[in-house]
Motif scaffolding. Structure first.
Motif, PDB file in Angstrom:
ATOM      1  N   ASP A 122       0.875  -1.171   0.000  1.00 28.41           N
ATOM      2  CA  ASP A 122       0.000   0.000   0.000  1.00 28.41           C
ATOM      3  C   ASP A 122       0.914   1.224   0.000  1.00 28.41           C
ATOM      4  OD1 ASP A 122      -1.614   2.190   0.663  1.00 28.41           O
ATOM      5  OD2 ASP A 122      -2.903   1.001   1.972  1.00 28.41           O
ATOM      6  N   ALA A 123       1.062   1.858  -1.177  1.00 23.09           N
ATOM      7  CA  ALA A 123       1.977   2.995  -1.306  1.00 23.09           C
ATOM      8  C   ALA A 123       1.489   4.198  -0.510  1.00 23.09           C
ATOM      9  CB  ALA A 123       2.165   3.361  -2.771  1.00 23.09           C
ATOM     10  N   ALA A 160       8.352  -3.445  -6.283  1.00 20.71           N
ATOM     11  CA  ALA A 160       7.756  -3.480  -7.614  1.00 20.71           C
ATOM     12  C   ALA A 160       7.050  -4.806  -7.886  1.00 20.71           C
ATOM     13  CB  ALA A 160       8.825  -3.228  -8.682  1.00 20.71           C
ATOM     14  N   GLY A 161       7.514  -5.888  -7.263  1.00 20.80           N
ATOM     15  CA  GLY A 161       6.914  -7.204  -7.460  1.00 20.80           C
ATOM     16  C   GLY A 161       5.738  -7.496  -6.553  1.00 20.80           C
ATOM     17  N   ALA A 162       5.480  -6.602  -5.592  1.00 24.82           N
ATOM     18  CA  ALA A 162       4.378  -6.823  -4.651  1.00 24.82           C
ATOM     19  C   ALA A 162       3.048  -6.451  -5.286  1.00 24.82           C
ATOM     20  CB  ALA A 162       4.606  -5.985  -3.394  1.00 24.82           C
ATOM     21  N   GLU A 163       2.002  -7.084  -4.830  1.00 21.23           N
ATOM     22  CA  GLU A 163       0.636  -6.775  -5.284  1.00 21.23           C
ATOM     23  C   GLU A 163       0.217  -5.428  -4.706  1.00 21.23           C
ATOM     24  OE1 GLU A 163      -3.839  -8.457  -4.326  1.00 21.23           O
ATOM     25  OE2 GLU A 163      -2.128  -9.787  -4.019  1.00 21.23           O
ATOM     26  N   ARG A 164      -0.151  -4.490  -5.567  1.00 21.78           N
ATOM     27  CA  ARG A 164      -0.574  -3.160  -5.106  1.00 21.78           C
ATOM     28  C   ARG A 164      -2.018  -3.236  -4.628  1.00 21.78           C
ATOM     29  NH1 ARG A 164       2.560   1.393  -6.897  1.00 21.78           N
ATOM     30  NH2 ARG A 164       0.985   2.565  -5.750  1.00 21.78           N
ATOM     31  N   ILE A 165      -2.267  -2.766  -3.425  1.00 22.87           N
ATOM     32  CA  ILE A 165      -3.629  -2.765  -2.889  1.00 22.87           C
ATOM     33  C   ILE A 165      -4.167  -1.341  -2.704  1.00 22.87           C
ATOM     34  CG2 ILE A 165      -3.417  -5.028  -1.807  1.00 22.87           C
ATOM     35  CD1 ILE A 165      -3.032  -3.530   0.874  1.00 22.87           C
ATOM     36  N   ASP A 166      -3.406  -0.351  -3.117  1.00 25.77           N
ATOM     37  CA  ASP A 166      -3.830   1.038  -2.963  1.00 25.77           C
ATOM     38  C   ASP A 166      -4.448   1.596  -4.241  1.00 25.77           C
ATOM     39  OD1 ASP A 166      -1.575   1.150  -4.506  1.00 25.77           O
ATOM     40  OD2 ASP A 166      -0.466   2.467  -3.186  1.00 25.77           O
TER      41      ASP A 166
END
Length: 74
Positions: free
Chosen positions: A6-7, A66-72
């Motif tokens: 979550d950025a 960069a490889g993580a799933e974005r949830i934001d």
């Protein structure tokens, strides 16, 4: 293993046990660093369920993020 990022919150969660049920995490070990906080989630048996990293952009490698799933993102 699932990793979410979550950025907006600058937080990553690394789920070591798939499908952690609500309430399974009963103990947290908190590690404070200069760049952020790392929280280890454990169940009653002492099994490490997951790792939360607050201040992720400071503490983790950019390629990992960069490889993580974005949830934001909507």
């Amino acid at each position: 293993m699932r990793t979410t990022f979550d950025a907006v919150a600058d937080a990553v969660y690394i789920e070591l046990v798939p499908g952690i049920e609500p309430g399974r995490s009963v103990r947290n070990e908190i590690v404070e660093t200069d760049g952020g906080t790392v929280v280890l989630d454990f169940d009653r048996a002492g099994i490490l369920l997951g790792v939360e990293v607050l201040g992720a952009t400071e503490l983790l490698d950019g390629e990992f993020l960069a490889g993580a799933e974005r949830i934001d993102q909507q």
